[in-house]
Design an enzyme around this catalytic site. Sequence first.
Site, PDB file in Angstrom:
ATOM      1  N   TYR A 167       0.830  -1.204   0.000  1.00 22.50           N
ATOM      2  CA  TYR A 167       0.000   0.000   0.000  1.00 22.50           C
ATOM      3  C   TYR A 167       0.869   1.261   0.000  1.00 22.50           C
ATOM      4  CZ  TYR A 167      -3.686   3.213   1.633  1.00 22.50           C
ATOM      5  OH  TYR A 167      -4.580   4.254   1.766  1.00 22.50           O
ATOM      6  N   ALA A 168       1.905   1.277   0.840  1.00 23.33           N
ATOM      7  CA  ALA A 168       2.794   2.449   0.907  1.00 23.33           C
ATOM      8  C   ALA A 168       3.479   2.686  -0.441  1.00 23.33           C
ATOM      9  CB  ALA A 168       3.834   2.243   2.001  1.00 23.33           C
ATOM     10  N   THR A 201     -11.765   7.834   9.394  1.00 27.63           N
ATOM     11  CA  THR A 201     -12.559   6.639   9.726  1.00 27.63           C
ATOM     12  C   THR A 201     -13.493   6.276   8.577  1.00 27.63           C
ATOM     13  OG1 THR A 201     -12.503   7.239  12.060  1.00 27.63           O
ATOM     14  CG2 THR A 201     -14.142   5.629  11.401  1.00 27.63           C
ATOM     15  N   THR A 202     -13.225   5.130   7.936  1.00 26.37           N
ATOM     16  CA  THR A 202     -14.044   4.593   6.847  1.00 26.37           C
ATOM     17  C   THR A 202     -13.979   3.073   6.969  1.00 26.37           C
ATOM     18  OG1 THR A 202     -12.252   4.243   5.260  1.00 26.37           O
ATOM     19  CG2 THR A 202     -13.193   6.483   5.369  1.00 26.37           C
TER      20      THR A 202
HETATM   21  C1  LIG Z   1       2.083   9.249  16.286  1.00 23.86           C
HETATM   22  C2  LIG Z   1       0.934   8.303  16.135  1.00 23.86           C
HETATM   23  C3  LIG Z   1       1.301   7.108  15.286  1.00 23.86           C
HETATM   24  C4  LIG Z   1       0.114   6.197  15.153  1.00 23.86           C
HETATM   25  C5  LIG Z   1       0.282   5.192  14.038  1.00 23.86           C
HETATM   26  C6  LIG Z   1      -0.899   5.254  13.136  1.00 23.86           C
HETATM   27  C7  LIG Z   1      -1.062   3.948  12.364  1.00 23.86           C
HETATM   28  C8  LIG Z   1      -2.233   3.983  11.433  1.00 23.86           C
HETATM   29  C9  LIG Z   1      -2.033   5.074  10.394  1.00 23.86           C
HETATM   30  C10 LIG Z   1      -3.000   4.903   9.287  1.00 23.86           C
HETATM   31  C11 LIG Z   1      -2.812   6.038   8.283  1.00 23.86           C
HETATM   32  C12 LIG Z   1      -3.882   6.070   7.246  1.00 23.86           C
HETATM   33  C13 LIG Z   1      -3.863   4.821   6.417  1.00 23.86           C
HETATM   34  C14 LIG Z   1      -4.729   5.014   5.232  1.00 23.86           C
HETATM   35  O1  LIG Z   1      -3.988   5.166   4.053  1.00 23.86           O
HETATM   36  C15 LIG Z   1      -5.812   3.967   5.075  1.00 23.86           C
HETATM   37  C16 LIG Z   1      -5.353   2.621   5.486  1.00 23.86           C
HETATM   38  O2  LIG Z   1      -4.477   2.057   4.918  1.00 23.86           O
HETATM   39  S1  LIG Z   1      -6.180   2.009   6.879  1.00 23.86           S
HETATM   40  C17 LIG Z   1      -5.333   0.466   7.174  1.00 23.86           C
HETATM   41  C18 LIG Z   1      -3.985   0.729   7.812  1.00 23.86           C
HETATM   42  N1  LIG Z   1      -3.373  -0.557   8.123  1.00 23.86           N
HETATM   43  C19 LIG Z   1      -2.614  -0.750   9.200  1.00 23.86           C
HETATM   44  O3  LIG Z   1      -2.312   0.174   9.966  1.00 23.86           O
HETATM   45  C20 LIG Z   1      -2.164  -2.155   9.448  1.00 23.86           C
HETATM   46  C21 LIG Z   1      -3.078  -2.743  10.504  1.00 23.86           C
HETATM   47  N2  LIG Z   1      -2.551  -4.017  11.001  1.00 23.86           N
HETATM   48  C22 LIG Z   1      -2.945  -5.194  10.472  1.00 23.86           C
HETATM   49  O4  LIG Z   1      -3.729  -5.267   9.526  1.00 23.86           O
HETATM   50  C23 LIG Z   1      -2.404  -6.425  11.149  1.00 23.86           C
HETATM   51  O5  LIG Z   1      -1.774  -6.028  12.363  1.00 23.86           O
HETATM   52  C24 LIG Z   1      -1.354  -7.190  10.302  1.00 23.86           C
HETATM   53  C25 LIG Z   1      -0.269  -6.239   9.809  1.00 23.86           C
HETATM   54  C26 LIG Z   1      -2.088  -7.843   9.124  1.00 23.86           C
HETATM   55  C27 LIG Z   1      -0.724  -8.264  11.170  1.00 23.86           C
HETATM   56  O6  LIG Z   1      -1.782  -9.004  11.759  1.00 23.86           O
HETATM   57  P1  LIG Z   1      -1.404 -10.084  12.878  1.00 23.86           P
HETATM   58  O7  LIG Z   1      -2.708 -10.619  13.377  1.00 23.86           O
HETATM   59  O8  LIG Z   1      -0.368 -10.990  12.364  1.00 23.86           O
HETATM   60  O9  LIG Z   1      -0.687  -9.233  14.031  1.00 23.86           O
HETATM   61  P2  LIG Z   1      -1.405  -8.230  15.040  1.00 23.86           P
HETATM   62  O10 LIG Z   1      -2.566  -7.536  14.393  1.00 23.86           O
HETATM   63  O11 LIG Z   1      -1.595  -8.948  16.322  1.00 23.86           O
HETATM   64  O12 LIG Z   1      -0.233  -7.137  15.200  1.00 23.86           O
HETATM   65  C28 LIG Z   1       1.062  -7.601  15.621  1.00 23.86           C
HETATM   66  C29 LIG Z   1       1.752  -6.419  16.211  1.00 23.86           C
HETATM   67  O13 LIG Z   1       1.909  -5.376  15.220  1.00 23.86           O
HETATM   68  C30 LIG Z   1       1.318  -4.185  15.722  1.00 23.86           C
HETATM   69  N3  LIG Z   1       0.737  -3.380  14.642  1.00 23.86           N
HETATM   70  C31 LIG Z   1      -0.170  -3.788  13.739  1.00 23.86           C
HETATM   71  N4  LIG Z   1      -0.508  -2.784  12.926  1.00 23.86           N
HETATM   72  C32 LIG Z   1       0.216  -1.707  13.330  1.00 23.86           C
HETATM   73  C33 LIG Z   1       0.304  -0.334  12.887  1.00 23.86           C
HETATM   74  N5  LIG Z   1      -0.409   0.126  11.846  1.00 23.86           N
HETATM   75  N6  LIG Z   1       1.136   0.515  13.535  1.00 23.86           N
HETATM   76  C34 LIG Z   1       1.862   0.042  14.584  1.00 23.86           C
HETATM   77  N7  LIG Z   1       1.826  -1.223  15.057  1.00 23.86           N
HETATM   78  C35 LIG Z   1       0.996  -2.086  14.416  1.00 23.86           C
HETATM   79  C36 LIG Z   1       0.250  -4.655  16.677  1.00 23.86           C
HETATM   80  O14 LIG Z   1      -0.063  -3.599  17.567  1.00 23.86           O
HETATM   81  C37 LIG Z   1       0.977  -5.799  17.346  1.00 23.86           C
HETATM   82  O15 LIG Z   1       1.899  -5.279  18.268  1.00 23.86           O
HETATM   83  P3  LIG Z   1       2.314  -6.147  19.568  1.00 23.86           P
HETATM   84  O16 LIG Z   1       2.968  -7.380  19.023  1.00 23.86           O
HETATM   85  O17 LIG Z   1       3.221  -5.253  20.337  1.00 23.86           O
HETATM   86  O18 LIG Z   1       1.015  -6.446  20.275  1.00 23.86           O
HETATM   87  N1  LIG Z   2      -9.535   6.142   5.169  1.00 27.86           N
HETATM   88  C1  LIG Z   2      -8.307   6.575   5.357  1.00 27.86           C
HETATM   89  O1  LIG Z   2      -7.814   6.757   6.481  1.00 27.86           O
HETATM   90  C2  LIG Z   2      -7.440   6.893   4.173  1.00 27.86           C
HETATM   91  C3  LIG Z   2      -6.281   7.611   4.400  1.00 27.86           C
HETATM   92  C4  LIG Z   2      -5.457   7.906   3.312  1.00 27.86           C
HETATM   93  C5  LIG Z   2      -5.817   7.537   2.041  1.00 27.86           C
HETATM   94  N2  LIG Z   2      -6.968   6.850   1.854  1.00 27.86           N
HETATM   95  C6  LIG Z   2      -7.318   6.508   0.469  1.00 27.86           C
HETATM   96  O2  LIG Z   2      -8.574   7.119   0.161  1.00 27.86           O
HETATM   97  C7  LIG Z   2      -9.239   6.342  -0.845  1.00 27.86           C
HETATM   98  C8  LIG Z   2     -10.638   5.972  -0.346  1.00 27.86           C
HETATM   99  O3  LIG Z   2     -10.452   5.209   0.833  1.00 27.86           O
HETATM  100  P1  LIG Z   2     -11.659   4.931   1.843  1.00 27.86           P
HETATM  101  O4  LIG Z   2     -11.094   4.989   3.194  1.00 27.86           O
HETATM  102  O5  LIG Z   2     -12.826   5.799   1.469  1.00 27.86           O
HETATM  103  O6  LIG Z   2     -11.961   3.407   1.502  1.00 27.86           O
HETATM  104  P2  LIG Z   2     -13.323   2.636   1.258  1.00 27.86           P
HETATM  105  O7  LIG Z   2     -12.959   1.207   1.307  1.00 27.86           O
HETATM  106  O8  LIG Z   2     -14.387   3.182   2.133  1.00 27.86           O
HETATM  107  O9  LIG Z   2     -13.722   3.037  -0.266  1.00 27.86           O
HETATM  108  C9  LIG Z   2     -12.973   2.568  -1.348  1.00 27.86           C
HETATM  109  C10 LIG Z   2     -13.910   2.443  -2.535  1.00 27.86           C
HETATM  110  O10 LIG Z   2     -13.146   2.066  -3.681  1.00 27.86           O
HETATM  111  C11 LIG Z   2     -13.862   1.060  -4.371  1.00 27.86           C
HETATM  112  N3  LIG Z   2     -12.930   0.227  -5.158  1.00 27.86           N
HETATM  113  C12 LIG Z   2     -12.045  -0.672  -4.681  1.00 27.86           C
HETATM  114  N4  LIG Z   2     -11.401  -1.261  -5.691  1.00 27.86           N
HETATM  115  C13 LIG Z   2     -11.883  -0.731  -6.842  1.00 27.86           C
HETATM  116  C14 LIG Z   2     -11.617  -0.944  -8.216  1.00 27.86           C
HETATM  117  N5  LIG Z   2     -10.721  -1.857  -8.602  1.00 27.86           N
HETATM  118  N6  LIG Z   2     -12.301  -0.208  -9.128  1.00 27.86           N
HETATM  119  C15 LIG Z   2     -13.241   0.715  -8.733  1.00 27.86           C
HETATM  120  N7  LIG Z   2     -13.542   0.961  -7.434  1.00 27.86           N
HETATM  121  C16 LIG Z   2     -12.856   0.240  -6.502  1.00 27.86           C
HETATM  122  C17 LIG Z   2     -14.554   0.247  -3.296  1.00 27.86           C
HETATM  123  O11 LIG Z   2     -15.648  -0.499  -3.813  1.00 27.86           O
HETATM  124  C18 LIG Z   2     -14.969   1.336  -2.318  1.00 27.86           C
HETATM  125  O12 LIG Z   2     -16.271   1.824  -2.615  1.00 27.86           O
HETATM  126  C19 LIG Z   2      -8.363   5.113  -1.070  1.00 27.86           C
HETATM  127  O13 LIG Z   2      -7.540   5.332  -2.220  1.00 27.86           O
HETATM  128  C20 LIG Z   2      -7.482   5.055   0.184  1.00 27.86           C
HETATM  129  O14 LIG Z   2      -6.273   4.409  -0.066  1.00 27.86           O
HETATM  130  C21 LIG Z   2      -7.792   6.506   2.873  1.00 27.86           C
END
Ligand SMILES: CCCCCCCCCCCCC[C@@H](O)CC(=O)SCCNC(=O)CCNC(=O)[C@H](O)C(C)(C)COP(=O)(O)OP(=O)(O)OC[C@H]1O[C@@H](n2cnc3c(N)ncnc32)[C@H](O)[C@@H]1OP(=O)(O)O
Ligand SMILES: NC(=O)c1ccc[n+]([C@@H]2O[C@H](COP(=O)([O-])OP(=O)(O)OC[C@H]3O[C@@H](n4cnc5c(N)ncnc54)[C@H](O)[C@@H]3O)[C@@H](O)[C@H]2O)c1
Length: 247
Positions: A167-168, A201-202
Amino acid sequence: MASPLRLRSALALVTGAGSGIGRAVSVRLAKEGATVAACDLDRAAACETVWLLGGQGSEKVAPGGAHTAFQADVSEAGAVRRLLEQVQACFSRPPSVVVSCAGLTRDEFLLRMSEDDWDRVIAVNLKGIFLVTQAAAQALVSSGCRGSIINISSIVGKVGNVGQTNYAASKAGVIGLTQTAARELGRHGIRCNSVLPGFITTPMTQKVPQKVLDKVGDVADAVTFLASEDSGYITGASVEVTGGLYM
Ligand SMILES: CCCCCCCCCCCCC[C@@H](O)CC(=O)SCCNC(=O)CCNC(=O)[C@H](O)C(C)(C)COP(=O)(O)OP(=O)(O)OC[C@H]1O[C@@H](n2cnc3c(N)ncnc32)[C@H](O)[C@@H]1OP(=O)(O)O
Ligand SMILES: NC(=O)c1ccc[n+]([C@@H]2O[C@H](COP(=O)([O-])OP(=O)(O)OC[C@H]3O[C@@H](n4cnc5c(N)ncnc54)[C@H](O)[C@@H]3O)[C@@H](O)[C@H]2O)c1
């Protein structure tokens, strides 16, 4: 001071319009007078967004025509080509505002991430924005229209995040793609900018562990500003909307 209905004559194509940020952006652009072409992989979700905007009877409030839903997978070149054809056939003009919100996550630690998890996230989040930006720019250039393209990246594309190498990388790529498109398309009157939301939050953010969320706040206003002539001298920018997260 922004004037009311800054987008009264605009046709805005929003991808990912069926949820979260894409739906919020669609609502905000419509409030500024734009006609919205709401596209999503999930047709029902896109239709629900159009219903929220006022549905088929919305031409009363959208001078440029009724808001309309479209279905396309942005990662597929043929689907994106057909999407732009359908939008132009429906409104007899190319979209002058294009907001790419479509995206997904397949989070996993680097040590365990599958090739498929990498490929799918790059295909949708990066290649999808390449395909939509290219098709929209081709339509605008061939019709001699100006435009504003806004690509949704993420603060994660700038600073990384645990579990998100795929993703990054995709979101960092969006920044470079958009900066280059801005350099190439400026001569055609087309502006290109990235928006880097922080944590919004989404449905996409539901998997973040609560103890991580305990450490972490609006994107649509930034997108609307970049869509309007109020930002007429801004192109190639990467606008962080994070509440100061990662300053
Ligand atoms: C100054 C404040 C900093 C705060 C950090 C903010 C982090 C979130 C920022 C999000 C920015 C916006 C993102 C946006 O673009 C939209 C998205 O992408 S939303 C989804 C974001 N995804 C994540 O953050 C990853 C979430 N984690 C997971 O999905 C799972 O943990 C996974 C990586 C799949 C691993 O799963 P598994 O079940 O194997 O392990 P655990 O969940 O038990 O986690 C293990 C340990 O890793 C730590 N962890 C997990 N995710 C994060 C994270 N994002 N930041 C820091 N640490 C993380 C978790 O706490 C466990 O730690 P510990 O072993 O100490 O318990
Ligand atoms: N929510 C956050 O914190 C956050 C932060 C930074 C960036 N973003 C970015 O913002 C955008 C929207 O994220 P969101 O949080 O609203 O997510 P979301 O999951 O609520 O919405 C994503 C939408 O994209 C659609 N989609 C997924 N794959 C598709 C494809 N192949 N073709 C057409 N549509 C497709 C899904 O059906 C869904 O309706 C994303 O690009 C995400 O990476 C989200």
